[in-house]
Every structure is written in structure tokens, then in C-alpha cells.
Design a protein around this motif. Structure first.
Motif, PDB file in Angstrom:
ATOM      1  N   THR A  34       6.415 -13.436  17.561  1.00  0.00           N
ATOM      2  CA  THR A  34       5.878 -12.188  18.086  1.00  0.00           C
ATOM      3  C   THR A  34       4.503 -12.448  18.673  1.00  0.00           C
ATOM      4  O   THR A  34       3.823 -13.407  18.297  1.00  0.00           O
ATOM      5  CB  THR A  34       5.794 -11.118  16.983  1.00  0.00           C
ATOM      6  N   GLU A  35       4.090 -11.619  19.598  1.00  0.00           N
ATOM      7  CA  GLU A  35       2.767 -11.740  20.217  1.00  0.00           C
ATOM      8  C   GLU A  35       1.825 -10.804  19.466  1.00  0.00           C
ATOM      9  O   GLU A  35       1.962  -9.587  19.536  1.00  0.00           O
ATOM     10  CB  GLU A  35       2.852 -11.341  21.694  1.00  0.00           C
ATOM     11  N   SER A  36       0.884 -11.376  18.737  1.00  0.00           N
ATOM     12  CA  SER A  36       0.032 -10.556  17.885  1.00  0.00           C
ATOM     13  C   SER A  36      -1.431 -10.629  18.304  1.00  0.00           C
ATOM     14  O   SER A  36      -1.881 -11.603  18.898  1.00  0.00           O
ATOM     15  CB  SER A  36       0.165 -10.976  16.420  1.00  0.00           C
ATOM     16  N   ALA A  37      -2.160  -9.565  17.969  1.00  0.00           N
ATOM     17  CA  ALA A  37      -3.590  -9.481  18.274  1.00  0.00           C
ATOM     18  C   ALA A  37      -4.297  -8.798  17.118  1.00  0.00           C
ATOM     19  O   ALA A  37      -3.739  -7.917  16.461  1.00  0.00           O
ATOM     20  CB  ALA A  37      -3.828  -8.699  19.565  1.00  0.00           C
ATOM     21  N   ALA A  64       8.800  -6.946  13.974  1.00  0.00           N
ATOM     22  CA  ALA A  64       8.439  -7.180  15.372  1.00  0.00           C
ATOM     23  C   ALA A  64       9.355  -8.225  16.004  1.00  0.00           C
ATOM     24  O   ALA A  64       9.813  -8.058  17.137  1.00  0.00           O
ATOM     25  CB  ALA A  64       6.983  -7.617  15.473  1.00  0.00           C
ATOM     26  N   GLU A  65       9.639  -9.291  15.277  1.00  0.00           N
ATOM     27  CA  GLU A  65      10.491 -10.348  15.822  1.00  0.00           C
ATOM     28  C   GLU A  65      11.913  -9.854  16.043  1.00  0.00           C
ATOM     29  O   GLU A  65      12.529 -10.138  17.082  1.00  0.00           O
ATOM     30  CB  GLU A  65      10.507 -11.548  14.879  1.00  0.00           C
ATOM     31  N   THR A  66      12.454  -9.111  15.092  1.00  0.00           N
ATOM     32  CA  THR A  66      13.850  -8.687  15.175  1.00  0.00           C
ATOM     33  C   THR A  66      14.042  -7.439  16.038  1.00  0.00           C
ATOM     34  O   THR A  66      15.176  -7.117  16.423  1.00  0.00           O
ATOM     35  CB  THR A  66      14.402  -8.403  13.771  1.00  0.00           C
ATOM     36  N   LYS A 101      14.929  -3.621   4.664  1.00  0.00           N
ATOM     37  CA  LYS A 101      15.226  -4.302   3.405  1.00  0.00           C
ATOM     38  C   LYS A 101      14.921  -5.800   3.543  1.00  0.00           C
ATOM     39  O   LYS A 101      14.304  -6.411   2.663  1.00  0.00           O
ATOM     40  CB  LYS A 101      16.703  -4.112   3.034  1.00  0.00           C
ATOM     41  N   LYS A 102      15.372  -6.382   4.644  1.00  0.00           N
ATOM     42  CA  LYS A 102      15.123  -7.808   4.877  1.00  0.00           C
ATOM     43  C   LYS A 102      13.631  -8.061   5.069  1.00  0.00           C
ATOM     44  O   LYS A 102      13.091  -9.065   4.591  1.00  0.00           O
ATOM     45  CB  LYS A 102      15.905  -8.279   6.099  1.00  0.00           C
ATOM     46  N   ALA A 103      12.955  -7.132   5.757  1.00  0.00           N
ATOM     47  CA  ALA A 103      11.520  -7.279   5.984  1.00  0.00           C
ATOM     48  C   ALA A 103      10.751  -7.270   4.668  1.00  0.00           C
ATOM     49  O   ALA A 103       9.761  -8.004   4.509  1.00  0.00           O
ATOM     50  CB  ALA A 103      11.018  -6.157   6.902  1.00  0.00           C
ATOM     51  N   ILE A 104      11.192  -6.447   3.718  1.00  0.00           N
ATOM     52  CA  ILE A 104      10.579  -6.415   2.385  1.00  0.00           C
ATOM     53  C   ILE A 104      10.689  -7.783   1.715  1.00  0.00           C
ATOM     54  O   ILE A 104       9.736  -8.294   1.118  1.00  0.00           O
ATOM     55  CB  ILE A 104      11.254  -5.340   1.504  1.00  0.00           C
ATOM     56  N   VAL A 105      11.861  -8.406   1.830  1.00  0.00           N
ATOM     57  CA  VAL A 105      12.079  -9.717   1.220  1.00  0.00           C
ATOM     58  C   VAL A 105      11.206 -10.771   1.900  1.00  0.00           C
ATOM     59  O   VAL A 105      10.584 -11.608   1.233  1.00  0.00           O
ATOM     60  CB  VAL A 105      13.570 -10.104   1.281  1.00  0.00           C
ATOM     61  N   TYR A 106      11.134 -10.732   3.231  1.00  0.00           N
ATOM     62  CA  TYR A 106      10.270 -11.681   3.943  1.00  0.00           C
ATOM     63  C   TYR A 106       8.810 -11.497   3.546  1.00  0.00           C
ATOM     64  O   TYR A 106       8.072 -12.474   3.370  1.00  0.00           O
ATOM     65  CB  TYR A 106      10.437 -11.525   5.454  1.00  0.00           C
ATOM     66  N   GLY A 107       8.379 -10.244   3.405  1.00  0.00           N
ATOM     67  CA  GLY A 107       7.004  -9.993   2.987  1.00  0.00           C
ATOM     68  C   GLY A 107       6.735 -10.509   1.592  1.00  0.00           C
ATOM     69  O   GLY A 107       5.707 -11.163   1.338  1.00  0.00           O
ATOM     70  N   SER A 108       7.653 -10.254   0.674  1.00  0.00           N
ATOM     71  CA  SER A 108       7.507 -10.736  -0.709  1.00  0.00           C
ATOM     72  C   SER A 108       7.501 -12.259  -0.749  1.00  0.00           C
ATOM     73  O   SER A 108       6.748 -12.875  -1.509  1.00  0.00           O
ATOM     74  CB  SER A 108       8.646 -10.188  -1.578  1.00  0.00           C
ATOM     75  N   ASN A 109       8.339 -12.854   0.073  1.00  0.00           N
ATOM     76  CA  ASN A 109       8.422 -14.315   0.137  1.00  0.00           C
ATOM     77  C   ASN A 109       7.075 -14.927   0.543  1.00  0.00           C
ATOM     78  O   ASN A 109       6.566 -15.842  -0.108  1.00  0.00           O
ATOM     79  CB  ASN A 109       9.514 -14.706   1.125  1.00  0.00           C
TER      80      ASN A 109
END
Length: 307
Positions: free
Chosen positions: A42-45, A248-250, A259-267
């Protein structure tokens, strides 16, 4: 590529835990969010402010992670926001020993023109007036995520509620959710907060994982049990960065994808606590991230026959 706009502090921290202490090191909500989100395509600022005392090596770290700094103001002769804290033996409670607002006291955010159309806005913990200013500048984002804290609930509750009414997702811890809602039950707390405006409520429970609420649906993701936790500073912001970065990526903001984003964040948050400050987040690679995701999967996946 989706655009992710990150608003929050870029700061110096001085940290003491039962396992040691640091001198002045890189910290701040936007720092942790940015380094976490950098693991996604993702393009972040970053929109924030620092003083002239902020080292070039830290700016270079952001650049190496492909984080745009056009919205990072550098105040001549100013000093960067500073926080000093000491954690108790349980690593869940801490005492603030010193806070110096410095350049943050007069911060007026300016979103770069080429990020006004950002797809996702991640509003890190800051004064609600700063958060509202950013909301008023951006153009029709797909998702606005907000983080806040008890201090703002105590001092600027009315303005905070105005901000909450304009966002899509709020990420707060269990203590903050209870204070904001006036409810002890987190299920009831989430319902009360839903009524304030957000479609999704994420309640972070530290070493006990995170809850995602949407209408009558609830999802829980555990935190990975770790052998060693050196410093929990920034773990919540790292979680938020992983959550926002994955969305943002997906380019999918549905409840199922959250739900998947929660897991990625926890990871990603599980890496953050393994060393002091941002040290662990600087050199993460995809093999480490994917390897730990497999651990998360094996921790929660099971088969059961229902009769």
C-alpha cells in the motif's frame, strides 16, 4: 495501489520495564502504525510533526520503508514530543513519569495534496481537534479508523464524540471501551459505541487478544502466547497498523475481511513486544510474518463433530 493516510505522533520515548530501560528512543503512534503497515502493498503517508532535534536516521528509516513524509512537519528550533514511562511487573499497567508536548502543542495537520484522496485514514491517538481537522480535509475515504484514549474522554469528551460520529471503525482497549460507554460488559459497551456512529468496534485486550463487533456479529482473535515480552509500548498502534495495512492492500472493508485484518494486526503486535521500542519492527521479513501466522492458525483451528 491503495493509499493509506496515517495521522499520529512521531516522538521520543524513554521506557523502563522489569526487563530493563532505554535512553531516548524512537516512538509515537504514527511511527508504530507506519512501520506495521509497511509490511503490506500500500502507498502510505504520515501526517505529524517533529522538532529540529529529530535525527535524520529516523527519517531515513521511514523512507526505507517507503513511507511518504510530505505531511511530516519539521519545526525549526522546536523540540519533538517526548514521553517517559515505567511499566509494572504485570506489564499491563504503567506510570507516566514525564510528558513534554513540545511542537505537538501547536500542531495543525496539513494533508499532502496527493493524499487527500486516500482510501483509508488511520487516525492515531491525538487531540480530537487534530483528528477532526484531518477528517475535514480528506475527500470521501472508503474507511476512517480512529484510535483514542481515556485522557481525551476525560478532557474533551464532547469533541471526541463529534469525531466518533464521523468515523467507520474505532479501535480502543477494554478499559477505554468501558469508560466511553459506561458499560462493564464489552458486548453492551460495543452496542453503545455503535450508537455513537462507528459501524465497527474493535476492542483490544492486550495479551488476551482482540474483539471485533459489527451489528450483532462478534469475532475474537487471540494474542499469541509468547515466551518473552520485553516492552508493550506501541503494541496497540502496531496492531492498528497491521489492521489498516491489510485492509488497504486487499481493498476489502467487509466484516469477513476485517476478521483477517484483526489476525494480521495481532500477528504484527506479537513481534513488537519482543524488543524495546521499534527495534523488532525495523527488520521484519515476510517469512517471519507468515511463519507466525501459521502459529496463529494452529492455535485457533480445530474440528468438532456436533450432534
Amino acid at each position: 495501489m491503495s493509499k493509506l493516510l496515517i495521522v499520529g505522533t512521531v516522538a521520543f520515548d524513554e521506557i523502563e520495564t522489569p526487563f530493563g530501560k532505554t535512553d531516548k528512543i524512537l516512538g509515537g503512534a504514527a511511527t508504530y502504525i507506519g512501520l506495521s503497515a509497511a509490511n503490506f502493498n500500500t502507498e502510505s503517508a504520515i501526517v505529524s510533526v517533529v522538532g529540529q532535534d529529530f535525527p535524520e536516521k529516523h527519517l531515513n528509516l521511514f523512507r526505507e520503508q517507503n513511507i511518504n513524509l510530505d505531511g511530516l512537519q519539521v519545526v525549526a528550533d522546536g523540540r519533538t514530543f517526548f514521553w517517559k514511562g515505567r511499566y509494572h511487573n504485570d506489564m499491563n499497567t504503567r506510570d507516566t513519569l514525564e510528558t513534554q508536548l513540545n511542537v505537538l502543542a501547536d500542531f495543525e495537520p496539513k494533508v499532502p495534496d496527493h493524499f487527500l484522496d486516500s482510501d483509508i485514514i488511520m487516525l492515531g491517538n491525538l487531540h480530537p481537534a487534530v483528528q477532526m481537522s484531518v477528517i475535514e480535509q480528506v475527500k470521501a475515504p472508503k474507511l476512517i479508523i480512529l484510535d483514542t484514549m481515556i485522557f481525551w474522554m476525560d478532557t474533551t469528551l464532547d469533541l471526541l464524540k463529534e469525531v466518533i460520529a464521523k468515523i467507520d471503525v474505532i479501535t480502543i482497549n477494554d478499559e477505554e471501551a468501558r469508560q466511553l460507554s459506561g458499560e462493564y460488559s464489552l458486548v453492551k459497551a460495543a452496542k453503545k459505541i455503535h450508537e455513537m456512529g462507528p459501524k465497527y468496534v474493535v476492542i483490544k485486550k492486550g495479551e488476551h487478544g482482540a474483539l471485533l463487533f459489527h451489528d450483532d456479529e462478534i469475532f475474537f482473535a487471540p494474542a499469541l502466547p509468547l515466551e518473552e515480552v520485553f516492552d508493550p509500548t506501541g503494541a496497540g498502534d502496531t496492531f492498528a497498523g497491521g489492521f489498516a495495512g491489510y485492509l488497504a492492500e486487499t481493498k476489502d472493508t467487509s466484516f469477513e475481511n476485517m476478521k483477517k485484518a484483526i489476525v494480521y494486526g495481532s500477528n504484527l503486535a506479537s513481534f513488537c513486544v519482543e524488543k524495546f521500542g521499534t527495534e523488532r519492527m525495523k527488520n521484519l521479513d515476510i517469512e517471519e510474518i507468515n511463519g507466525r501466522l501459521k502459529e496463529f492458525k494452529s492455535l485457533t483451528q480445530f474440528e468438532i463433530n456436533l450432534t
